[in-house]
Design a protein around this motif. Structure first.
Motif, mmCIF file in Angstrom:
data_model
loop_
_atom_site.group_PDB
_atom_site.id
_atom_site.type_symbol
_atom_site.label_atom_id
_atom_site.label_comp_id
_atom_site.label_asym_id
_atom_site.label_seq_id
_atom_site.Cartn_x
_atom_site.Cartn_y
_atom_site.Cartn_z
ATOM 1 N N ASP A 61 0.854 -1.184 0.000
ATOM 2 C CA ASP A 61 0.000 0.000 0.000
ATOM 3 C C ASP A 61 0.890 1.233 0.000
ATOM 4 O O ASP A 61 1.218 1.786 1.035
ATOM 5 N N CYS B 255 -8.139 4.550 5.219
ATOM 6 C CA CYS B 255 -6.972 5.316 4.786
ATOM 7 C C CYS B 255 -7.348 6.642 4.150
ATOM 8 O O CYS B 255 -6.871 7.703 4.557
ATOM 9 N N ARG C 105 -6.628 12.941 7.812
ATOM 10 C CA ARG C 105 -6.987 12.023 8.901
ATOM 11 C C ARG C 105 -7.390 12.805 10.144
ATOM 12 O O ARG C 105 -6.966 12.526 11.250
HETATM 13 MO MO LIG Z 1 -3.064 4.078 3.866
#
Ligand SMILES: [Mo]
Ligand SMILES: Nc1nc2c(c(=O)[nH]1)N[C@H]1C(S)=C(S)[C@@H](COP(=O)(O)OP(=O)(O)OC[C@H]3O[C@@H](n4cnc5c(=O)[nH]c(N)nc54)[C@H](O)[C@@H]3O)O[C@H]1N2
Ligand SMILES: Nc1nc2c(c(=O)[nH]1)N[C@H]1C(S)=C(S)[C@@H](COP(=O)(O)OP(=O)(O)OC[C@H]3O[C@@H](n4cnc5c(=O)[nH]c(N)nc54)[C@H](O)[C@@H]3O)O[C@H]1N2
Length: 711
Positions: A48, A174, A338
């Motif tokens: 990722d 994510c 985030r």
């Molecule tokens: Mo991520």
């Protein structure tokens, strides 16, 4: 099939690996004819990461001797990161899971005994059938991006769960806030081509530690710097990337929209706008202008905790360079979304290039993710038609802690009775881990985990099934950092009794009595299906990669993939971008005065590689970076064991006093396995399950804590 092999790349001779397989039946995976001739097999890094490298595995006597970057693939440029260079160490790790196991100890204890595949799969299928007879939605898949490959991620799994009618999973952990923000500004995960950053005259690296998490992009930044570009970094942490930029705006977490709005105001008052571009290719400028005029640099400076002069200087360099007709570029990354206002922040930043007409140049504009440009054949690959009219509920992977602890209710639906985890390590990576652990520890929960290793999550499995690594299976990849499709061909036989995820779901499907032909398709067929009719599979077999045909400057003449075709400053869905303050802010005299962010560690990939000793040795121990001022105020010395805590939990780690942390913000580097950390916890002990303003994403970096010396 013609492959065009052998292919010569520099000193390497790549051989037609596909000819060494014998497809005996559709249900089986490739069977090798062991050969003592050394071979080189082209693969793709499964991790990722925006870079999605093409790699070459050198195989001797049936064993992978080493993995190296493919020099023929421009984005990889023959170089791999430290982590993936160690891929053979990971593949042949002595603790690799090599046979199926069944739990014999208490949940979480991690005690298992060996069983046969038949015993494991028969029992799992029987358990699923019994639950499904009551309500298949009580069965929940849990997966993320342990591998980004389209086959081994959801290729066969999605078909299985659709047919079953299991709960659907919203894979939000994510990027979903940024995705939603981008969708409602530019129209999708689209943007600049990464290679053209090398030609930019001004680069803003916004919420990204590129040297850690996007190394192959950093190359282009270095090239641009050599050619005289100015480079700015916007990050609460003084990262290794920030250190190498000309300027660093070390703002407080969750304040990026305020910064972007103040930059807009400066662009307006100094006449640095591209009025033609705005008039022709944007929506809602009058309203955005009014909003931006509320944000002078002094107001933003207060919110962001940075000098107003820095904001003014950045706006000036950005606006003036654009006015001179020079390309200016922004590399956003997911670090900035985030927090509660992550979607709004991405919308504000993604609006900037249109204001100065940066999209006119191929080296101007912005890039958050390129993944929306890949023509994945989703219907054919994931087969949503197998739902056959069923409309299962969707659970959010972020709130797995709370959801596992919920009873059946009209609002929630069925209590979760079974969980099947693959390509993810939720006990380590999901927020609010004490809740997650409590949920996984439920005696009445049936948990199946497909893994390479006995992770924190695996400790809670009822059945632990060994999965193959990228060296052992087929896969096909898109990228979120460039625009090439990559193919991964297996280089070695599965280690031990490991099976690809796809094969495990195929065999479960057969035991569940699913007879649709799609459950018999082999992995190469899945790889072909993913881009059928869109990408030349023979080119993939031959080169390992194929480049999508996308214009160099996609929005030079507008044509954004939004409903209006414009860059939408004012979105019909989300209105204007605004600064949305964090949920958790320091309060005068409050119990939790420090903001904590928990960005990726350089030598780990989320929680992957934490158990690879050479990489763990480089990271040392779980660390909390803290400023000298905040440490002194708490009597904390460098290297002291500290506890980081709030109402959700307590995390133990070592304090590192450093200028990487600004006053008021601590950096808890991610994401250690709990059992390899200090006192069995990791940083997610203190993070929360709240969701972002858009996209139902996580707020890992919106988290207040207190820090004390541990007793
Ligand atoms: Mo991520
Ligand atoms: N080595 C390594 N590489 C990785 C990963 C890894 O764990 N290790 N993770 C991978 C994954 S899953 C992803 S999603 C990608 C992208 O991964 P991202 O998570 O975006 O990773 P980074 O770019 O390393 O980090 C984001 C940066 O954002 C900063 N940041 C935190 N809060 C804020 C904020 O409020 N505003 C701003 N402006 N910045 C903030 C952090 O300090 C950090 O430097 O990278 C991938 N690459
Ligand atoms: N505090 C904090 N928490 C975070 C983040 C943060 O910045 N701070 N970042 C978040 C982000 S950006 C992300 S993307 C998530 C990542 O969360 P996850 O996607 O869960 O990532 P990993 O921790 O790398 O775990 C992936 C697991 O998949 C396994 N795996 C790999 N390949 C295969 C395969 O082919 N088959 C099977 N069966 N298993 C495989 C690996 O062994 C590994 O244990 O974490 C999130 N959590």
């Amino acid at each position: 099939m013609t492959t065009g092999f052998p292919l010569k790349i520099n000193e390497l001779v790549l051989e037609p690996t596909c000819k060494t397989y014998d497809y005996t039946c559709a249900m089986s995976t490739a069977v090798f004819h062991p050969s003592s001739t050394p071979r080189s097999v082209i693969g793709a890094c499964p991790h990722d990461c925006p870079d999605t490298c093409s790699f070459i595995t050198e195989v001797q006597e049936g064993r992978a001797a080493r993995v190296r970057g493919n020099p023929a693939h421009a984005h990889t440029a023959g170089a791999l990161c430290a982590k993936v260079s160690k891929y053979t160490e990971r593949t042949y790790h002595p603790e690799r899971l090599t046979f199926p196991m069944k739990r014999v100890g208490a949940k979480g204890e991690g005690k298992f005994e060996r069983v046969s595949w038949d015993e494991a799969l028969n029992d799992i299928a029987a358990r699923f059938q019994a639950i499904a007879a009551r309500d298949p939605q009580a069965i929940v898949p849990y997966s993320y991006a342990g591998t980004m490959g389209l086959a081994q991620a959801e290729g066969m799994a999605a078909r299985f769960f659709h047919k079953l009618g299991a709960s659907l999973l919203d894979r939000t952990i994510c990027s979903s806030a940024g995705t939603e923000g981008l969708m409602h500004t530019l129209g999708g995960k689209v943007g600049m081509k990464v290679e053209f950053f090398a030609e930019s005259r001004l680069i803003i690296i916004w919420g990204s530690n590129s040297i850690t998490s996007n190394l192959h992009f950093w190359r282009h930044v270095q090239e641009a710097k050599r050619l005289g570009a100015r480079v700015w970094c916007i990050d609460p942490r003084r990262t290794e990337t920030a250190e190498k930029c000309h300027e660093h705006i070390q703002l407080l977490p969750g304040t990026d929209a305020a910064l972007a709005l103040a930059i807009m105001q400066e662009l307006i008052v100094h006449y640095w706008l591209d009025h033609d571009y705005i008039a022709q290719h944007t929506l809602g400028w009058d309203k955005l202008r009014e909003r931006a005029l509320l944000w002078n640099p002094e107001r933003a400076a207060q919110v962001c905790g940075v000098p107003a002069a820095q904001i003014i200087q950045l706006a000036k360099e950005y606006g003036q360079a654009a006015k001179r007709g020079e390309p200016v570029a922004i590399r956003l990354n997911y670090g900035m979304q985030r927090v509660r206002g992550g979607g709004n922040a991405v919308r504000a930043v993604a609006s900037l290039p249109a204001l100065v007409g940066a999209w006119r140049h191929r080296a101007g504009g912005a890039l958050l993710s390129s993944s929306g440009q890949f023509p994945v054949q989703r219907q054919a690959l994931f087969r949503p038609d197998l739902l056959e009219g069923k409309t299962p509920r969707t659970l959010n992977m972020i709130t797995i802690g709370d959801d596992l602890l919920r009873d059946s209710s009209a609002e929630f639906g069925a209590k979760i009775e079974a969980l099947i985890v693959y390509n993810s390590n939720p006990v380590a990576v999901a927020p609010d881990s004490s809740k997650v652990v409590q949920g996984f520890a439920r005696e009445d929960l049936f948990t199946v985990v497909l893994e390479h290793f006995q992770t924190d999550t695996a400790d809670y499995a009822d059945y632990l099934l060994p999965a193959t690594t990228q060296l052992e299976h087929w896969d096909v990849h898109l990228s979120y950092g460039h625009t090439d499709v990559l193919l991964n061909q297996p280089a070695i036989q599965p280690v031990g009794e490991a099976k690809p995820n796809t094969e495990i779901f195929r065999q479960l499907a057969r035991r569940m009595g699913y007879t649709e032909p799609c459950f018999a398709e082999d992995d190469e067929t899945l790889c072909r299906t993913a881009f059928e009719g869109q990408v030349d599979f023979d080119a993939l077999l031959k080169d390992g990669f194929a480049t999508l045909h996308i214009p160099d400057a996609p929005f030079a003449q507008g044509g954004f993939p939004t409903a209006s075709g414009q860059c939408e400053f004012d979105s019909p869905v989300h209105g204007l971008p605004d600064h949305v303050p964090n949920y958790e802010l320091p309060e005068a005299g409050g119990e939790y005065p420090l903001a904590m962010i928990s960005p990726p560690a350089r030598n780990f990939l989320n929680s992957t590689f934490v158990n690879v000793k050479s990489l763990r040795d480089m990271e040392g121990e779980p660390l909390l970076e803290i400023s000298a001022q905040d440490a002194a105020a708490r009597g904390i010395h460098d290297g002291a064991v500290v506890k980081v805590f709030n109402d959700r939990g307590t995390y133990h780690c070592k304090a590192h006093i450093t200028t990487r942390a600004r006053e008021g913000v601590v950096n808890g580097l991610g994401i250690w396995w709990r059992k390899l950390g200090l006192r069995g916890t990791n940083v997610n002990e203190v993070t929360s399950q709240r969701l972002t303003d858009m996209g139902r994403g996580p707020v890992f970096y919106d988290c207040q804590v207190q820090v004390q010396l541990a007793s």
